[in-house]
Motif scaffolding. Structure first.
Motif, PDB file in Angstrom:
ATOM      1  N   SER A   8       0.875  -1.157   0.000  1.00 24.54           N
ATOM      2  CA  SER A   8       0.000   0.000   0.000  1.00 24.54           C
ATOM      3  C   SER A   8       0.919   1.215   0.000  1.00 24.54           C
ATOM      4  O   SER A   8       1.500   1.568   1.026  1.00 24.54           O
ATOM      5  CB  SER A   8      -0.899  -0.010   1.238  1.00 24.54           C
ATOM      6  OG  SER A   8      -1.692   1.152   1.259  1.00 24.54           O
ATOM      7  N   LEU A   9       1.094   1.810  -1.162  1.00 25.85           N
ATOM      8  CA  LEU A   9       2.051   2.899  -1.308  1.00 25.85           C
ATOM      9  C   LEU A   9       1.373   4.255  -1.146  1.00 25.85           C
ATOM     10  O   LEU A   9       0.292   4.480  -1.689  1.00 25.85           O
ATOM     11  CB  LEU A   9       2.694   2.848  -2.699  1.00 25.85           C
ATOM     12  CG  LEU A   9       3.542   1.630  -3.010  1.00 25.85           C
ATOM     13  CD1 LEU A   9       3.955   1.655  -4.476  1.00 25.85           C
ATOM     14  CD2 LEU A   9       4.770   1.604  -2.123  1.00 25.85           C
ATOM     15  N   ASP A  11       0.658   8.102  -2.038  1.00 25.45           N
ATOM     16  CA  ASP A  11       0.487   8.699  -3.361  1.00 25.45           C
ATOM     17  C   ASP A  11       1.795   9.189  -3.994  1.00 25.45           C
ATOM     18  O   ASP A  11       2.033   8.920  -5.170  1.00 25.45           O
ATOM     19  CB  ASP A  11      -0.557   9.825  -3.295  1.00 25.45           C
ATOM     20  CG  ASP A  11      -0.946  10.310  -4.666  1.00 25.45           C
ATOM     21  OD1 ASP A  11      -1.328   9.463  -5.509  1.00 25.45           O
ATOM     22  OD2 ASP A  11      -0.850  11.527  -4.906  1.00 25.45           O
ATOM     23  N   PRO A  12       2.665   9.896  -3.264  1.00 25.20           N
ATOM     24  CA  PRO A  12       3.915  10.345  -3.918  1.00 25.20           C
ATOM     25  C   PRO A  12       4.764   9.180  -4.424  1.00 25.20           C
ATOM     26  O   PRO A  12       5.380   9.269  -5.489  1.00 25.20           O
ATOM     27  CB  PRO A  12       4.651  11.116  -2.821  1.00 25.20           C
ATOM     28  CG  PRO A  12       3.596  11.520  -1.852  1.00 25.20           C
ATOM     29  CD  PRO A  12       2.560  10.436  -1.907  1.00 25.20           C
ATOM     30  N   TYR A  13       4.780   8.079  -3.694  1.00 22.43           N
ATOM     31  CA  TYR A  13       5.521   6.897  -4.138  1.00 22.43           C
ATOM     32  C   TYR A  13       4.870   6.294  -5.378  1.00 22.43           C
ATOM     33  O   TYR A  13       5.552   5.880  -6.319  1.00 22.43           O
ATOM     34  CB  TYR A  13       5.591   5.846  -3.030  1.00 22.43           C
ATOM     35  CG  TYR A  13       6.677   6.099  -2.022  1.00 22.43           C
ATOM     36  CD1 TYR A  13       7.928   5.530  -2.168  1.00 22.43           C
ATOM     37  CD2 TYR A  13       6.444   6.919  -0.929  1.00 22.43           C
ATOM     38  CE1 TYR A  13       8.929   5.768  -1.252  1.00 22.43           C
ATOM     39  CE2 TYR A  13       7.442   7.162  -0.005  1.00 22.43           C
ATOM     40  CZ  TYR A  13       8.683   6.585  -0.171  1.00 22.43           C
ATOM     41  OH  TYR A  13       9.676   6.823   0.734  1.00 22.43           O
ATOM     42  N   GLN A  14       3.550   6.227  -5.368  1.00 19.44           N
ATOM     43  CA  GLN A  14       2.852   5.687  -6.536  1.00 19.44           C
ATOM     44  C   GLN A  14       3.190   6.487  -7.785  1.00 19.44           C
ATOM     45  O   GLN A  14       3.497   5.908  -8.831  1.00 19.44           O
ATOM     46  CB  GLN A  14       1.342   5.694  -6.321  1.00 19.44           C
ATOM     47  CG  GLN A  14       0.842   4.596  -5.432  1.00 19.44           C
ATOM     48  CD  GLN A  14      -0.679   4.577  -5.371  1.00 19.44           C
ATOM     49  OE1 GLN A  14      -1.358   5.494  -5.826  1.00 19.44           O
ATOM     50  NE2 GLN A  14      -1.216   3.528  -4.793  1.00 19.44           N
ATOM     51  N   ARG A  15       3.112   7.817  -7.676  1.00 20.06           N
ATOM     52  CA  ARG A  15       3.392   8.668  -8.841  1.00 20.06           C
ATOM     53  C   ARG A  15       4.835   8.509  -9.304  1.00 20.06           C
ATOM     54  O   ARG A  15       5.104   8.416 -10.498  1.00 20.06           O
ATOM     55  CB  ARG A  15       3.080  10.127  -8.523  1.00 20.06           C
ATOM     56  CG  ARG A  15       1.599  10.438  -8.532  1.00 20.06           C
ATOM     57  CD  ARG A  15       1.323  11.937  -8.575  1.00 20.06           C
ATOM     58  NE  ARG A  15       2.115  12.727  -7.658  1.00 20.06           N
ATOM     59  CZ  ARG A  15       1.761  13.034  -6.410  1.00 20.06           C
ATOM     60  NH1 ARG A  15       0.620  12.604  -5.932  1.00 20.06           N
ATOM     61  NH2 ARG A  15       2.548  13.775  -5.656  1.00 20.06           N
ATOM     62  N   ALA A  16       5.776   8.493  -8.352  1.00 23.02           N
ATOM     63  CA  ALA A  16       7.194   8.391  -8.716  1.00 23.02           C
ATOM     64  C   ALA A  16       7.507   7.052  -9.373  1.00 23.02           C
ATOM     65  O   ALA A  16       8.180   7.001 -10.408  1.00 23.02           O
ATOM     66  CB  ALA A  16       8.066   8.589  -7.477  1.00 23.02           C
ATOM     67  N   ILE A  17       7.004   5.975  -8.789  1.00 26.64           N
ATOM     68  CA  ILE A  17       7.288   4.647  -9.348  1.00 26.64           C
ATOM     69  C   ILE A  17       6.568   4.465 -10.672  1.00 26.64           C
ATOM     70  O   ILE A  17       7.121   3.929 -11.636  1.00 26.64           O
ATOM     71  CB  ILE A  17       6.937   3.540  -8.335  1.00 26.64           C
ATOM     72  CG1 ILE A  17       7.859   3.646  -7.116  1.00 26.64           C
ATOM     73  CG2 ILE A  17       7.053   2.161  -8.977  1.00 26.64           C
ATOM     74  CD1 ILE A  17       7.470   2.741  -5.958  1.00 26.64           C
ATOM     75  N   LEU A  74       2.422  -3.710  -7.114  1.00 26.78           N
ATOM     76  CA  LEU A  74       2.425  -2.411  -6.443  1.00 26.78           C
ATOM     77  C   LEU A  74       1.101  -1.666  -6.641  1.00 26.78           C
ATOM     78  O   LEU A  74       0.972  -0.510  -6.260  1.00 26.78           O
ATOM     79  CB  LEU A  74       3.592  -1.558  -6.951  1.00 26.78           C
ATOM     80  CG  LEU A  74       4.983  -2.133  -6.664  1.00 26.78           C
ATOM     81  CD1 LEU A  74       6.058  -1.299  -7.332  1.00 26.78           C
ATOM     82  CD2 LEU A  74       5.226  -2.245  -5.166  1.00 26.78           C
ATOM     83  N   ALA A  75       0.135  -2.350  -7.238  1.00 27.69           N
ATOM     84  CA  ALA A  75      -1.206  -1.791  -7.479  1.00 27.69           C
ATOM     85  C   ALA A  75      -1.129  -0.473  -8.251  1.00 27.69           C
ATOM     86  O   ALA A  75      -1.825   0.490  -7.944  1.00 27.69           O
ATOM     87  CB  ALA A  75      -1.966  -1.624  -6.168  1.00 27.69           C
ATOM     88  N   LEU A  76      -0.269  -0.448  -9.250  1.00 36.29           N
ATOM     89  CA  LEU A  76      -0.134   0.736 -10.100  1.00 36.29           C
ATOM     90  C   LEU A  76      -0.996   0.555 -11.345  1.00 36.29           C
ATOM     91  O   LEU A  76      -1.207  -0.575 -11.802  1.00 36.29           O
ATOM     92  CB  LEU A  76       1.330   0.939 -10.510  1.00 36.29           C
ATOM     93  CG  LEU A  76       2.300   1.192  -9.362  1.00 36.29           C
ATOM     94  CD1 LEU A  76       3.731   1.187  -9.877  1.00 36.29           C
ATOM     95  CD2 LEU A  76       1.976   2.504  -8.674  1.00 36.29           C
ATOM     96  N   PRO A  77      -1.477   1.647 -11.902  1.00 38.14           N
ATOM     97  CA  PRO A  77      -2.337   1.524 -13.083  1.00 38.14           C
ATOM     98  C   PRO A  77      -1.556   1.014 -14.285  1.00 38.14           C
ATOM     99  O   PRO A  77      -0.353   1.246 -14.413  1.00 38.14           O
ATOM    100  CB  PRO A  77      -2.818   2.953 -13.321  1.00 38.14           C
ATOM    101  CG  PRO A  77      -1.785   3.816 -12.686  1.00 38.14           C
ATOM    102  CD  PRO A  77      -1.250   3.038 -11.520  1.00 38.14           C
ATOM    103  N   VAL A  78      -2.263   0.318 -15.154  1.00 37.51           N
ATOM    104  CA  VAL A  78      -1.678  -0.069 -16.434  1.00 37.51           C
ATOM    105  C   VAL A  78      -1.665   1.192 -17.285  1.00 37.51           C
ATOM    106  O   VAL A  78      -2.695   1.860 -17.410  1.00 37.51           O
ATOM    107  CB  VAL A  78      -2.506  -1.180 -17.110  1.00 37.51           C
ATOM    108  CG1 VAL A  78      -1.967  -1.487 -18.489  1.00 37.51           C
ATOM    109  CG2 VAL A  78      -2.521  -2.427 -16.234  1.00 37.51           C
ATOM    110  N   PRO A  79      -0.502   1.554 -17.811  1.00 41.18           N
ATOM    111  CA  PRO A  79      -0.423   2.829 -18.524  1.00 41.18           C
ATOM    112  C   PRO A  79      -1.225   2.818 -19.813  1.00 41.18           C
ATOM    113  O   PRO A  79      -1.275   1.812 -20.524  1.00 41.18           O
ATOM    114  CB  PRO A  79       1.065   2.992 -18.815  1.00 41.18           C
ATOM    115  CG  PRO A  79       1.604   1.613 -18.807  1.00 41.18           C
ATOM    116  CD  PRO A  79       0.758   0.836 -17.839  1.00 41.18           C
ATOM    117  N   GLU A  80      -1.850   3.935 -20.081  1.00 44.18           N
ATOM    118  CA  GLU A  80      -2.529   4.130 -21.354  1.00 44.18           C
ATOM    119  C   GLU A  80      -1.548   4.784 -22.301  1.00 44.18           C
ATOM    120  O   GLU A  80      -0.762   5.634 -21.904  1.00 44.18           O
ATOM    121  CB  GLU A  80      -3.757   5.016 -21.174  1.00 44.18           C
ATOM    122  CG  GLU A  80      -4.834   4.393 -20.325  1.00 44.18           C
ATOM    123  CD  GLU A  80      -6.026   5.314 -20.175  1.00 44.18           C
ATOM    124  OE1 GLU A  80      -6.232   6.189 -21.047  1.00 44.18           O
ATOM    125  OE2 GLU A  80      -6.751   5.150 -19.190  1.00 44.18           O
TER     126      GLU A  80
END
Length: 148
Positions: A8-9, A11-17, A74-80
């Motif tokens: 569970s990251l 928000d700043p970590y999610q954006r950076a990664i 890491l529960a990150l979005p799949v990029p569009e």
């Protein structure tokens, strides 16, 4: 079979990664394109060896899977693949490269040659200002919303 770790990251970590992995994905695609280039040799040596292009294609497929697994774990979005995301990613990459060329960073290689900072840093600042103007214009006038 190894169970994937879930995090569970903040928000700043999610954006950076997410941003960093986006750059990695683009570079992997660039590498994969080299394997598909029309001038490559399709001949394979005897035995279990692969041609360089076949090895490159196999490795880039494995790298794509590894990045996809990282995004999942890491529960990150799949990029569009859209123009706004690509623009932001390319500008981000350029920003990092240009900042790494500043004399304050180059001091790690030893003393800065006389006059280099006065020559190089303003020119790098001008390039960085161009990136800012590109992003500002895209934010105001482009068909997409950029968040940076």
């Amino acid at each position: 079979m190894e169970k994937p770790c879930k995090f569970s990251l903040p928000d700043p970590y999610q954006r950076a990664i997410d941003s960093g992995l986006g750059n990695v994905e683009e570079l992997i695609e660039d590498l994969a394109g080299l394997a598909r280039s029309p001038g490559r040799s399709s001949s394979k040596p005897s035995g279990s060896d692969y041609s360089w292009a076949d090895r490159l294609a196999a490795e880039t497929r494995a790298m794509r899977r590894a990045v996809r697994d990282l995004r999942r774990d890491l529960a990150l979005p799949v990029p569009e693949r859209d123009a706004g995301r690509l623009l932001l990613s390319r500008c981000s990459k350029l920003w990092e490269l240009l900042n790494d060329l500043k004399t304050s960073r180059l001091r790690g290689y030893g003393p800065t040659p006389p006059g280099l900072a006065a020559y190089l840093d303003p020119r790098l600042d001008a390039l960085l200002a161009s990136l800012d103007r590109i992003l500002e214009s895209a934010q105001k006038n482009g068909p997409y919303i950029l968040v940076w």
